[in-house]
Design a protein around this motif. Sequence first.
Motif, PDB file in Angstrom:
ATOM      1  N   PRO A 209      13.373  -2.173 -12.212  1.00  0.00           N
ATOM      2  CA  PRO A 209      11.988  -2.473 -11.826  1.00  0.00           C
ATOM      3  C   PRO A 209      11.174  -1.236 -11.463  1.00  0.00           C
ATOM      4  O   PRO A 209      11.703  -0.136 -11.435  1.00  0.00           O
ATOM      5  CB  PRO A 209      12.164  -3.373 -10.597  1.00  0.00           C
ATOM      6  N   GLU A 210       9.902  -1.475 -11.195  1.00  0.00           N
ATOM      7  CA  GLU A 210       8.993  -0.406 -10.785  1.00  0.00           C
ATOM      8  C   GLU A 210       8.677  -0.543  -9.302  1.00  0.00           C
ATOM      9  O   GLU A 210       8.444  -1.649  -8.813  1.00  0.00           O
ATOM     10  CB  GLU A 210       7.701  -0.468 -11.596  1.00  0.00           C
ATOM     11  N   VAL A 211       8.684   0.577  -8.598  1.00  0.00           N
ATOM     12  CA  VAL A 211       8.352   0.599  -7.177  1.00  0.00           C
ATOM     13  C   VAL A 211       7.149   1.506  -6.980  1.00  0.00           C
ATOM     14  O   VAL A 211       7.134   2.646  -7.437  1.00  0.00           O
ATOM     15  CB  VAL A 211       9.528   1.088  -6.316  1.00  0.00           C
ATOM     16  N   SER A 212       6.144   0.978  -6.301  1.00  0.00           N
ATOM     17  CA  SER A 212       4.900   1.695  -6.073  1.00  0.00           C
ATOM     18  C   SER A 212       4.757   1.942  -4.572  1.00  0.00           C
ATOM     19  O   SER A 212       4.696   0.997  -3.783  1.00  0.00           O
ATOM     20  CB  SER A 212       3.726   0.859  -6.597  1.00  0.00           C
ATOM     21  N   PHE A 213       4.731   3.215  -4.179  1.00  0.00           N
ATOM     22  CA  PHE A 213       4.611   3.589  -2.765  1.00  0.00           C
ATOM     23  C   PHE A 213       3.148   3.862  -2.426  1.00  0.00           C
ATOM     24  O   PHE A 213       2.551   4.806  -2.942  1.00  0.00           O
ATOM     25  CB  PHE A 213       5.422   4.855  -2.480  1.00  0.00           C
ATOM     26  N   ASP A 214       2.576   3.033  -1.564  1.00  0.00           N
ATOM     27  CA  ASP A 214       1.262   3.312  -0.989  1.00  0.00           C
ATOM     28  C   ASP A 214       1.499   4.091   0.297  1.00  0.00           C
ATOM     29  O   ASP A 214       2.109   3.579   1.244  1.00  0.00           O
ATOM     30  CB  ASP A 214       0.505   2.022  -0.695  1.00  0.00           C
ATOM     31  N   GLY A 220       0.609  16.692   4.051  1.00  0.00           N
ATOM     32  CA  GLY A 220       1.966  16.871   3.550  1.00  0.00           C
ATOM     33  C   GLY A 220       3.043  16.127   4.297  1.00  0.00           C
ATOM     34  O   GLY A 220       4.227  16.285   3.969  1.00  0.00           O
ATOM     35  N   ARG A 221       2.672  15.295   5.244  1.00  0.00           N
ATOM     36  CA  ARG A 221       3.664  14.540   6.024  1.00  0.00           C
ATOM     37  C   ARG A 221       3.345  13.051   5.937  1.00  0.00           C
ATOM     38  O   ARG A 221       2.199  12.639   6.128  1.00  0.00           O
ATOM     39  CB  ARG A 221       3.638  15.002   7.478  1.00  0.00           C
ATOM     40  N   ILE A 222       4.362  12.232   5.646  1.00  0.00           N
ATOM     41  CA  ILE A 222       4.168  10.781   5.614  1.00  0.00           C
ATOM     42  C   ILE A 222       4.003  10.242   7.034  1.00  0.00           C
ATOM     43  O   ILE A 222       4.851  10.483   7.901  1.00  0.00           O
ATOM     44  CB  ILE A 222       5.357  10.075   4.928  1.00  0.00           C
ATOM     45  N   LEU A 223       2.901   9.534   7.262  1.00  0.00           N
ATOM     46  CA  LEU A 223       2.714   8.843   8.536  1.00  0.00           C
ATOM     47  C   LEU A 223       3.242   7.417   8.458  1.00  0.00           C
ATOM     48  O   LEU A 223       3.830   6.911   9.407  1.00  0.00           O
ATOM     49  CB  LEU A 223       1.231   8.832   8.915  1.00  0.00           C
ATOM     50  N   LYS A 224       3.001   6.775   7.329  1.00  0.00           N
ATOM     51  CA  LYS A 224       3.526   5.424   7.094  1.00  0.00           C
ATOM     52  C   LYS A 224       3.403   5.136   5.607  1.00  0.00           C
ATOM     53  O   LYS A 224       2.677   5.825   4.874  1.00  0.00           O
ATOM     54  CB  LYS A 224       2.767   4.382   7.917  1.00  0.00           C
ATOM     55  N   TYR A 225       4.106   4.107   5.150  1.00  0.00           N
ATOM     56  CA  TYR A 225       4.015   3.731   3.749  1.00  0.00           C
ATOM     57  C   TYR A 225       4.377   2.266   3.589  1.00  0.00           C
ATOM     58  O   TYR A 225       4.986   1.648   4.474  1.00  0.00           O
ATOM     59  CB  TYR A 225       4.942   4.597   2.882  1.00  0.00           C
ATOM     60  N   VAL A 226       3.990   1.722   2.449  1.00  0.00           N
ATOM     61  CA  VAL A 226       4.428   0.393   2.018  1.00  0.00           C
ATOM     62  C   VAL A 226       4.947   0.546   0.601  1.00  0.00           C
ATOM     63  O   VAL A 226       4.219   0.991  -0.292  1.00  0.00           O
ATOM     64  CB  VAL A 226       3.284  -0.643   2.062  1.00  0.00           C
ATOM     65  N   ALA A 227       6.213   0.199   0.393  1.00  0.00           N
ATOM     66  CA  ALA A 227       6.808   0.239  -0.939  1.00  0.00           C
ATOM     67  C   ALA A 227       6.686  -1.144  -1.560  1.00  0.00           C
ATOM     68  O   ALA A 227       7.161  -2.128  -0.988  1.00  0.00           O
ATOM     69  CB  ALA A 227       8.272   0.667  -0.860  1.00  0.00           C
ATOM     70  N   ARG A 228       6.053  -1.210  -2.737  1.00  0.00           N
ATOM     71  CA  ARG A 228       5.853  -2.492  -3.423  1.00  0.00           C
ATOM     72  C   ARG A 228       6.717  -2.524  -4.682  1.00  0.00           C
ATOM     73  O   ARG A 228       6.460  -1.770  -5.623  1.00  0.00           O
ATOM     74  CB  ARG A 228       4.378  -2.687  -3.782  1.00  0.00           C
ATOM     75  N   THR A 229       7.703  -3.399  -4.705  1.00  0.00           N
ATOM     76  CA  THR A 229       8.537  -3.577  -5.890  1.00  0.00           C
ATOM     77  C   THR A 229       7.930  -4.703  -6.720  1.00  0.00           C
ATOM     78  O   THR A 229       7.788  -5.832  -6.245  1.00  0.00           O
ATOM     79  CB  THR A 229       9.984  -3.918  -5.507  1.00  0.00           C
ATOM     80  N   LYS A 230       7.576  -4.383  -7.972  1.00  0.00           N
ATOM     81  CA  LYS A 230       6.822  -5.316  -8.805  1.00  0.00           C
ATOM     82  C   LYS A 230       7.752  -6.150  -9.688  1.00  0.00           C
ATOM     83  O   LYS A 230       8.659  -5.612 -10.320  1.00  0.00           O
ATOM     84  CB  LYS A 230       5.833  -4.548  -9.674  1.00  0.00           C
ATOM     85  N   ASP A 231       7.494  -7.441  -9.729  1.00  0.00           N
ATOM     86  CA  ASP A 231       8.258  -8.367 -10.566  1.00  0.00           C
ATOM     87  C   ASP A 231       7.311  -9.449 -11.054  1.00  0.00           C
ATOM     88  O   ASP A 231       7.203 -10.516 -10.454  1.00  0.00           O
ATOM     89  CB  ASP A 231       9.422  -8.964  -9.786  1.00  0.00           C
TER      90      ASP A 231
END
Length: 336
Positions: A209-214, A220-231
Amino acid sequence: MRIWFNRGFSLAPIAKAMMIADPSLEVIVSIGAGMPVYAGPTQTWIEPKLDDQAYFDWVCSQITEHEIDVFVPTSRRHLFVSAAVPCTVHLPADIATLDLLEDKYLFAMELADEEIHLPTASAQTKDELVVLLAKFRAAYPDIDPCVKPRTGVNGHGFWTLSKTAAPLAHLMDPDTRRIREDLFLAALAAEENDRMLRPLILMPFLPGPEVSFDVLAHHGRILKYVARTKDGTRQRLQTSHPLEKATSMLVNRFSLHGIINVQFRRADDGSWKALEINTRPAGGSVYGEPFGTHLLGDWGGLLSGRLTPEQVSRPNIDLDLEMSTTLRNLSSQLAA
């Protein structure tokens, strides 16, 4: 506090999410002539068609007239790097980095030594593509090649090339983005002067599958993220994901800032490959807002100064969503 976004995708729901998080915030978006106007922003401006200098002057006049505090250009960014703009200008990286990330071939070459590197070649003409396809078929006899423009977003121009697909497959089922290879090459050959409208890149088909990280990043530093796995019509949203380390490396490597999107897809051997980095907020970045991700709400807080990077929350979310459509009555807009 007033924030203005110019000419991006899916800006209306992004503006709405920011203002829900902070009702004192005003978010304005501008769009091209003829584009649909959606509810959500405080105002939606229609941009005039202007050359670079006239467009820059128009932007500055709008900023002054409407007392804009932060301008977030998602289009024609080069105009606003070093010139005197009468407000704060927010950019996700320096211009050299933005140019590199816009070019999917250069991006792939930049990651040549990384495990997440996706083998990628570039072609300017049909004849060059024919040579590359022969080499590809010899190297990957059991994998179909894919092509797409070197620049662009939202998967525009992506096709998987097949030697076994039916001649009408791409017309009868265009959503699969699969076309018989000889037909694709014949279409390129029909172009005048044996040229392509846009340079293409060639890469192996990845089954997913494809994973899209918002990602909400701060220099240059990640504060937070949401990983969306598409199906299909479903997406899984997670705020903890095994690809976090790879995403953090990319954010740091390119000194990314603000909301950006990193896309990965799984290969046949189970490894993950980086497809691209979109240095604009993806349309799907709003999906987690009603469930407490606050990705866009916190970005608005950082832009306005309401929040510091240390005050950005790190939610713990793992949920499945299904996309659905709704009907809207456009009669009143058409009458206007």
